[in-house]
Design a protein around this motif. Structure first.
Motif, PDB file in Angstrom:
ATOM      1  N   HIS B 159      69.821  16.046  23.891  1.00  0.00           N
ATOM      2  CA  HIS B 159      70.411  16.188  25.221  1.00  0.00           C
ATOM      3  C   HIS B 159      69.327  16.039  26.294  1.00  0.00           C
ATOM      4  O   HIS B 159      69.542  15.411  27.334  1.00  0.00           O
ATOM      5  N   ASP B 188      82.361  16.943  12.053  1.00  0.00           N
ATOM      6  CA  ASP B 188      83.419  17.430  12.946  1.00  0.00           C
ATOM      7  C   ASP B 188      83.596  18.948  12.852  1.00  0.00           C
ATOM      8  O   ASP B 188      84.309  19.534  13.649  1.00  0.00           O
ATOM      9  N   LYS B 192      81.506  19.869  18.730  1.00  0.00           N
ATOM     10  CA  LYS B 192      82.765  19.861  19.472  1.00  0.00           C
ATOM     11  C   LYS B 192      82.919  18.527  20.200  1.00  0.00           C
ATOM     12  O   LYS B 192      83.975  17.915  20.188  1.00  0.00           O
ATOM     13  N   ALA B 193      81.826  18.096  20.845  1.00  0.00           N
ATOM     14  CA  ALA B 193      81.890  16.858  21.630  1.00  0.00           C
ATOM     15  C   ALA B 193      81.510  15.668  20.756  1.00  0.00           C
ATOM     16  O   ALA B 193      80.844  15.818  19.739  1.00  0.00           O
ATOM     17  N   SER B 194      81.927  14.489  21.185  1.00  0.00           N
ATOM     18  CA  SER B 194      81.528  13.260  20.509  1.00  0.00           C
ATOM     19  C   SER B 194      80.290  12.689  21.208  1.00  0.00           C
ATOM     20  O   SER B 194      79.957  13.078  22.332  1.00  0.00           O
ATOM     21  N   LYS B 196      80.191   9.788  22.347  1.00  0.00           N
ATOM     22  CA  LYS B 196      80.729   9.093  23.519  1.00  0.00           C
ATOM     23  C   LYS B 196      80.813  10.051  24.710  1.00  0.00           C
ATOM     24  O   LYS B 196      80.451   9.699  25.835  1.00  0.00           O
ATOM     25  N   ASP B 197      81.274  11.276  24.431  1.00  0.00           N
ATOM     26  CA  ASP B 197      81.333  12.288  25.504  1.00  0.00           C
ATOM     27  C   ASP B 197      79.941  12.578  26.053  1.00  0.00           C
ATOM     28  O   ASP B 197      79.747  12.704  27.262  1.00  0.00           O
ATOM     29  N   LEU B 198      78.987  12.724  25.141  1.00  0.00           N
ATOM     30  CA  LEU B 198      77.629  13.054  25.584  1.00  0.00           C
ATOM     31  C   LEU B 198      77.051  11.923  26.432  1.00  0.00           C
ATOM     32  O   LEU B 198      76.418  12.164  27.456  1.00  0.00           O
ATOM     33  N   ALA B 201      78.447  12.020  29.771  1.00  0.00           N
ATOM     34  CA  ALA B 201      77.930  13.134  30.573  1.00  0.00           C
ATOM     35  C   ALA B 201      76.626  12.762  31.269  1.00  0.00           C
ATOM     36  O   ALA B 201      76.302  13.312  32.321  1.00  0.00           O
TER      37      ALA B 201
END
Lengths: 324, 326
Positions: B159, B188, B192-194, B196-198, B201
């Motif tokens: 991150h 999974d 929680k997030a994928s 793609k989500d990260l 973000a």
């Protein structure tokens, strides 16, 4: 010779290194526009641009890892970790990556990075902004650790660290940034691994480093009034440390006290005492005495912190023990 | 392997096939050597995932850098690491790329831009970030690729790196091999997030591709890497792929269902590539000749490693620090 301050000497060393070698870059939290939390990097971004003096987000693991990757890719990064307590967040990159890359890669590459970070108490900064954790790093094969006590060494050791092909952690002391001292007009690098006799003496040796040097010198002054002539050795480098210089001093005085601001137990002093008890056994006329902080977190309140930090009186008492 | 760019589509696919098969045959050989006790320690095989590094490396040159993870054999070989030095390292010989000091989890050759496999999940990411920073600071158009698995999505340093790479528009490719497994647990149940989500973000373009289709990986990677070279900032390339073997050799994979394990062969990127070559009319003998040539090279590398001396302890101990000059 000119008089300068410890923090200014660091700034000058960084300035001179950036000017001397285009592969040197600086990065860390608030080192650029803000000039560093202790102003050690003030003016450097204006002088060398935001590409070479970069403000990073508050991401210590990435800061240390970026230094490793940049060093493996042709740069000489100088990264800053704002307080030594925060190296806890960068330990994988320091211990598992920076320290081991040269060895793990068969000696074919080195990692010419520097990590600057301040340790030390005395500012009521509390348990998470005051620790002296250098023994952790000195315990890791592949890292070098230096800890300057004077403006001249703050300049010279930092220049040597930046020139060094291996990863070097430069441990500064927050309480020393304003310290004044003499420095050469054209200062040079101070070789890593060589101690300095800060005060010659005949009766007992006090080995120390960093801000505790000044505590040792106060103690030596106090003892001189009683006719006890103390030699003070400033280690300057902790990994590697100058075993020959300490042994030579012990061979003259036959009495040894090891002093540091860090917690006494399992510290740098334990290593020095153990080595001298071995290679210096025949020279010893008394047990080696350690002086360090007690085995507790650094407390916040002024009265508590004053009681916590090793004081000149503690060193005087330790030297007297070796003379009993 | 350092393949020359090929213009003819069939030659190009043959080159990708050869790249994947080199990794497969090298790892199959390592698997046997490990079972026979000739490879000590832990090894993590990337069988089933070969299309990812081969597809990506088709767009990389010698000045580009990659950092890898514990499942790094394919990344290293696709970047062009020497096969003799590779086997000798993993077999613990002095002629190994790292003189027998690192082993499978640390194969590296910085001279060709391979900054090391890595034993710490996620640790290659900030090293890649620093390498990308160096490329940008030095004003070259080189790029840096971090290979990581979906297990690394849970590491905080990922991150941090996504943020800094985006903030500074660094030429860094986040190449995720998403095989659905975080060591012994399904991802999974850990994230929680994928990815793609990260990526979203941090405002980083995210491309998802069938990681077992080498042509698809090659095409997607070529676009991402072209964007990096233009200075457009980082890209996330998520390759859906398949871990055929266990987390490490010796892992019986009792935690995977028999149905899942039985279905793995259908996803094999090498079989798929071979079928595609047949569609394009490539003669089976020509394809088989590739396997035979690789087999000879692998056997030669194994023989060379077996004949190489054990590493010197004194030399290892002397390499903790750079020797002082003079």
């Amino acid at each position: 010779m000119v008089e300068t301050r410890y923090g200014k000497a660091i700034n000058q060393a960084l300035h001179d290194a950036l000017a001397a070698d285009p592969s040197v870059i600086l990065f860390g939290e608030d080192v650029g526009e803000a000039g560093g939390p202790f102003k050690a990097t003030r003016g450097l971004q204006e002088a060398f641009g935001a590409e070479r003096v970069r403000d990073t987000p508050i991401s210590e693991a990435a800061i240390a890892g970026m230094a490793v990757g940049a060093a493996l890719s042709g740069l000489k990064p100088v990264a800053e970790i704002m307080f030594m307590d925060f190296v806890t967040l960068a330990m994988d990159q320091l211990v598992n990556q920076a320290a081991k890359a040269r060895f793990m890669f068969g000696g074919r590459n080195s990692v010419p990075m520097v990590l600057r970070t301040p340790h030390g108490g005395g500012l009521s900064a509390g348990p998470q902004h005051s620790q002296c954790l250098e023994a952790w790093l000195a315990h890791i094969p592949g890292l070098k650790v230096v800890c300057p006590a004077t403006p001249a060494d703050a300049y010279g050791l930092l220049r040597a660290a930046i020139d060094d092909p291996d990863p070097v952690v430069v441990v500064e002391n927050k309480a020393l940034y304003a310290l004044k001292g003499e420095i050469d007009d054209s200062p040079a690098a101070v070789p890593i691994g060589r101690a300095r006799i800060a005060r010659p003496g005949r009766d007992a040796t006090v080995v120390t480093y960093g801000a505790a040097l000044h505590t040792a010198l106060q103690a030596a002054d106090a003892l001189a009034g009683d006719g006890v002539d103390v030699e003070v050795i400033d280690l300057r480098s902790l990994q590697p440390w100058d075993e020959a210089a300490v042994l030579a001093s012990l061979s003259r005085t036959h009495r040894l006290v090891v002093l540091h601001e860090a917690v006494e137990a399992f510290g740098i002093g334990a290593e020095i005492a153990a080595r001298m008890a071995d290679v210096g056994f025949d020279e010893l006329d008394a047990p080696i005495v350690r002086v360090g902080a007690p085995f507790m977190p650094v407390p916040f309140a002024g009265a508590l912190e004053k009681a916590y930090l090793p004081a000149a009186a503690d060193v005087v008492a330790a030297v007297r023990r070796t003379l009993e | 392997m350092a393949r020359e760019p090929k213009n003819d589509p069939t030659d190009r696919l043959l080159s990708l096939y050869e790249g994947m098969l080199t990794i497969r045959q090298a790892e199959e050989r390592l698997k046997a050597l490990f079972a026979d006790g000739e490879v000590p320690g832990f090894i993590h095989l990337s069988i089933g995932q070969e299309a990812v590094p081969v597809g990506i490396s088709a767009s990389l040159g010698p000045a580009d850098t990659v950092a890898s993870n514990h499942r790094g054999h394919g990344h290293a070989l696709a970047k062009g690491i020497d096969l003799d030095g590779f086997f000798a390292e993993i077999m613990g010989r002095d002629s190994g790329l790292c003189r027998g000091r690192g082993g499978s989890m640390h194969v590296a050759d910085v001279s060709i831009g391979m900054l090391g496999a890595n034993g710490i999940v996620g640790a290659g990411l900030p090293i890649t970030l620093g390498s990308a920073l160096a490329h940008k600071t030095r004003g070259t158009d080189a790029v840096a690729v971090a290979y990581f698995g979906d297990g690394a999505l849970a590491e905080g340093v990922l991150h941090e790196c996504l943020n800094i790479a985006a903030l500074w528009a660094l030429p860094m490719l986040f190449a995720c091999e998403n095989n659905g497994w975080s060591e012994f647990s399904p991802t999974d149940r850990q994230m929680k997030a994928s990815l793609k989500d990260l990526a979203a973000a941090f405002s980083i373009p995210h491309v998802e591709v069938d990681g077992n289709d080498v042509e698809a990986v090659e095409a997607a990677a070529a676009e991402c890497i072209a964007a990096l070279r233009r200075g457009d900032g980082p890209r996330v390339l998520e390759c859906r792929t398949t871990r055929v073997r266990g987390h490490f050799e010796g892992d019986r994979q009792d935690y995977r269902s028999p149905d899942e394990l039985a279905g793995l062969a259908a996803t094999d990127p090498i079989a798929r590539c071979r079928a595609r070559l047949a569609e394009l009319g490539v003669d089976a003998n020509r394809i088989d000749a590739i396997a035979e040539a690789i087999d000879r090279r692998v056997e030669q590398a194994v023989a060379n490693a077996r004949g190489a001396p054990e590493p010197s302890f004194a030399a290892a101990a002397a390499d903790v620090y750079t020797a002082a000059e003079g």
